[in-house]
Design a protein around this motif. Sequence first.
Motif, PDB file in Angstrom:
ATOM      1  N   VAL A 275       0.835  -1.202   0.000  1.00 47.00           N
ATOM      2  CA  VAL A 275       0.000   0.000   0.000  1.00 47.00           C
ATOM      3  C   VAL A 275       0.871   1.253   0.000  1.00 47.00           C
ATOM      4  O   VAL A 275       0.666   2.186  -0.794  1.00 47.00           O
ATOM      5  CB  VAL A 275      -0.944  -0.001   1.219  1.00 47.00           C
ATOM      6  N   LEU A 276       1.869   1.279   0.878  1.00 46.19           N
ATOM      7  CA  LEU A 276       2.698   2.475   1.021  1.00 46.19           C
ATOM      8  C   LEU A 276       3.597   2.702  -0.185  1.00 46.19           C
ATOM      9  O   LEU A 276       3.859   3.853  -0.555  1.00 46.19           O
ATOM     10  CB  LEU A 276       3.533   2.384   2.295  1.00 46.19           C
ATOM     11  N   ASN A 277       4.061   1.647  -0.814  1.00 47.28           N
ATOM     12  CA  ASN A 277       4.890   1.815  -2.007  1.00 47.28           C
ATOM     13  C   ASN A 277       4.121   2.472  -3.149  1.00 47.28           C
ATOM     14  O   ASN A 277       4.726   3.110  -4.019  1.00 47.28           O
ATOM     15  CB  ASN A 277       5.456   0.467  -2.458  1.00 47.28           C
ATOM     16  N   GLU A 278       2.796   2.323  -3.126  1.00 45.92           N
ATOM     17  CA  GLU A 278       1.970   2.909  -4.181  1.00 45.92           C
ATOM     18  C   GLU A 278       1.467   4.310  -3.839  1.00 45.92           C
ATOM     19  O   GLU A 278       0.917   4.983  -4.696  1.00 45.92           O
ATOM     20  CB  GLU A 278       0.771   1.994  -4.453  1.00 45.92           C
ATOM     21  N   MET A 279       1.662   4.741  -2.614  1.00 45.91           N
ATOM     22  CA  MET A 279       1.138   6.043  -2.179  1.00 45.91           C
ATOM     23  C   MET A 279       2.010   7.190  -2.673  1.00 45.91           C
ATOM     24  O   MET A 279       3.228   7.084  -2.727  1.00 45.91           O
ATOM     25  CB  MET A 279       1.054   6.107  -0.648  1.00 45.91           C
ATOM     26  N   LYS A 280       1.346   8.288  -2.998  1.00 44.08           N
ATOM     27  CA  LYS A 280       2.069   9.510  -3.321  1.00 44.08           C
ATOM     28  C   LYS A 280       2.581  10.150  -2.034  1.00 44.08           C
ATOM     29  O   LYS A 280       2.019   9.968  -0.961  1.00 44.08           O
ATOM     30  CB  LYS A 280       1.142  10.493  -4.053  1.00 44.08           C
ATOM     31  N   SER A 281       3.634  10.909  -2.171  1.00 49.95           N
ATOM     32  CA  SER A 281       4.151  11.657  -1.029  1.00 49.95           C
ATOM     33  C   SER A 281       3.376  12.966  -0.878  1.00 49.95           C
ATOM     34  O   SER A 281       2.831  13.486  -1.839  1.00 49.95           O
ATOM     35  CB  SER A 281       5.637  11.968  -1.252  1.00 49.95           C
ATOM     36  N   PRO A 282       3.329  13.483   0.335  1.00 49.23           N
ATOM     37  CA  PRO A 282       3.898  12.942   1.575  1.00 49.23           C
ATOM     38  C   PRO A 282       3.008  11.845   2.170  1.00 49.23           C
ATOM     39  O   PRO A 282       1.788  11.930   2.095  1.00 49.23           O
ATOM     40  CB  PRO A 282       3.947  14.160   2.496  1.00 49.23           C
ATOM     41  N   ARG A 283       3.647  10.825   2.733  1.00 48.88           N
ATOM     42  CA  ARG A 283       2.922   9.715   3.334  1.00 48.88           C
ATOM     43  C   ARG A 283       2.843   9.913   4.850  1.00 48.88           C
ATOM     44  O   ARG A 283       3.794  10.370   5.478  1.00 48.88           O
ATOM     45  CB  ARG A 283       3.627   8.394   3.038  1.00 48.88           C
ATOM     46  N   PHE A 284       1.696   9.528   5.401  1.00 44.58           N
ATOM     47  CA  PHE A 284       1.497   9.511   6.852  1.00 44.58           C
ATOM     48  C   PHE A 284       1.316   8.043   7.238  1.00 44.58           C
ATOM     49  O   PHE A 284       0.462   7.353   6.688  1.00 44.58           O
ATOM     50  CB  PHE A 284       0.268  10.336   7.236  1.00 44.58           C
ATOM     51  N   ILE A 285       2.128   7.571   8.182  1.00 44.36           N
ATOM     52  CA  ILE A 285       2.203   6.137   8.457  1.00 44.36           C
ATOM     53  C   ILE A 285       2.072   5.888   9.959  1.00 44.36           C
ATOM     54  O   ILE A 285       2.812   6.462  10.758  1.00 44.36           O
ATOM     55  CB  ILE A 285       3.542   5.553   7.955  1.00 44.36           C
ATOM     56  N   LYS A 286       1.137   5.027  10.302  1.00 45.90           N
ATOM     57  CA  LYS A 286       0.954   4.578  11.690  1.00 45.90           C
ATOM     58  C   LYS A 286       1.565   3.196  11.844  1.00 45.90           C
ATOM     59  O   LYS A 286       1.392   2.325  10.977  1.00 45.90           O
ATOM     60  CB  LYS A 286      -0.538   4.510  12.016  1.00 45.90           C
ATOM     61  N   THR A 287       2.252   2.967  12.962  1.00 43.50           N
ATOM     62  CA  THR A 287       2.744   1.624  13.250  1.00 43.50           C
ATOM     63  C   THR A 287       2.866   1.401  14.745  1.00 43.50           C
ATOM     64  O   THR A 287       3.103   2.345  15.507  1.00 43.50           O
ATOM     65  CB  THR A 287       4.113   1.363  12.582  1.00 43.50           C
ATOM     66  N   HIS A 288       2.686   0.131  15.132  1.00 40.43           N
ATOM     67  CA  HIS A 288       2.999  -0.300  16.497  1.00 40.43           C
ATOM     68  C   HIS A 288       4.270  -1.155  16.527  1.00 40.43           C
ATOM     69  O   HIS A 288       4.640  -1.649  17.591  1.00 40.43           O
ATOM     70  CB  HIS A 288       1.840  -1.114  17.081  1.00 40.43           C
ATOM     71  N   PHE A 289       4.895  -1.344  15.384  1.00 37.27           N
ATOM     72  CA  PHE A 289       6.182  -2.030  15.397  1.00 37.27           C
ATOM     73  C   PHE A 289       7.167  -1.267  16.286  1.00 37.27           C
ATOM     74  O   PHE A 289       7.184  -0.024  16.277  1.00 37.27           O
ATOM     75  CB  PHE A 289       6.787  -2.089  13.996  1.00 37.27           C
ATOM     76  N   PRO A 290       8.015  -1.964  17.022  1.00 37.32           N
ATOM     77  CA  PRO A 290       9.114  -1.283  17.706  1.00 37.32           C
ATOM     78  C   PRO A 290      10.102  -0.742  16.675  1.00 37.32           C
ATOM     79  O   PRO A 290      10.151  -1.224  15.531  1.00 37.32           O
ATOM     80  CB  PRO A 290       9.738  -2.391  18.550  1.00 37.32           C
ATOM     81  N   LEU A 291      10.907   0.204  17.087  1.00 39.64           N
ATOM     82  CA  LEU A 291      11.860   0.800  16.156  1.00 39.64           C
ATOM     83  C   LEU A 291      12.784  -0.236  15.534  1.00 39.64           C
ATOM     84  O   LEU A 291      13.159  -0.124  14.361  1.00 39.64           O
ATOM     85  CB  LEU A 291      12.684   1.875  16.869  1.00 39.64           C
ATOM     86  N   SER A 292      13.147  -1.264  16.283  1.00 39.29           N
ATOM     87  CA  SER A 292      14.107  -2.239  15.767  1.00 39.29           C
ATOM     88  C   SER A 292      13.541  -3.104  14.649  1.00 39.29           C
ATOM     89  O   SER A 292      14.305  -3.747  13.920  1.00 39.29           O
ATOM     90  CB  SER A 292      14.637  -3.123  16.899  1.00 39.29           C
ATOM     91  N   LEU A 293      12.216  -3.144  14.469  1.00 41.76           N
ATOM     92  CA  LEU A 293      11.620  -3.892  13.360  1.00 41.76           C
ATOM     93  C   LEU A 293      11.231  -2.991  12.197  1.00 41.76           C
ATOM     94  O   LEU A 293      10.750  -3.475  11.171  1.00 41.76           O
ATOM     95  CB  LEU A 293      10.397  -4.686  13.838  1.00 41.76           C
TER      96      LEU A 293
END
Length: 345
Positions: free
Chosen positions: A141-159
Amino acid sequence: MSTEFPYDVCDLDEDLNRQILRDFTGERTGFVQVGPEKWFLPRKYKAQASNFYNLEPRPDDIWVVTYPRSGTTWSQELVWLIANDLDYETSRRIPLMQRFPFFEFSLFVHDEMTAELLKMNTGDAEKLDLVEQISRPGYEVLNEMKSPRFIKTHFPLSLLPPNLLDVGCKVLYVARNPKDVAVSFYHLNRLIRTQGYLGDFPHYWDYFQNNLHPWAPYWSHVIEGWDNRHNPNMLFLFYEDMNKNLPATINKVARFLQRKPLDDQQASTLANHLDIKNFRNNPAVNFDLLRNIGLLNEGEENFIRKGKNGSWKEEFTPELSKRADRWIQENMKHTDLRFPVYNTA
């Protein structure tokens, strides 16, 4: 050029896995633990880990990174509006989950769940399209999005992509005290069918304290954020401070995003938009789309709940609270991280 994924991904012990699958009915296959911290994720992650890790961050990305139920949605709406010149009309018209995609949500939509949702929504093209959307890997999904992208994640920084803090994009990390997090996450786990938790809160706390629920371990996650707080591309916030003084947070986020300062009227209007009474009744941020396709269980608390400090008192017995406090104190020995404490009476 892709980077080799640096961590082992190990299946959870089968006996433990069967027990957890009985209590969390949204996942159908099982769980894995990742790397030396043993990050806890659905088994689907095993095949997709490298793709998430190798997403290419863009310099104008804006990320909101949190442990679940730490003020994530609140922070997303705040960030999006400041970065988009307070465009309230668009924020009301386009749901937040479409303006601000959830990077790894598809990991929690098991293939069997997707099939059930497609069957449930047969004949409604719009709903079927939404089911397909939430089932697509976030990196696609994100690879197809135009910039600027807004991204939510619960992944820790190390992942997350290893160059995330180096390419110039902005990362907002929000932390919240674990007792409030656990109570809020418990209710979400009962509400959303991708989790489908069936037990009571004391049993849920056992999973929480023992790092046996999605995105755990809590302490490793928050301390990773805390240890990167001085990076110029990261803003580390406490939910408790946001709740206590939202106007100050608004100005801090505007400075971090390098937007022009909001005048008093603009800041007041934004604070009113984000006030929990209004936020709770805003369909654009309340996962109404997921309710419409049958992904939320009826009879549970809403996605946006109390929005206050100290709500943990509603679920913890005195004995469980003492046990939790001992666990918190033990983990606090290894960090200078301290949560703000305000009078919640």
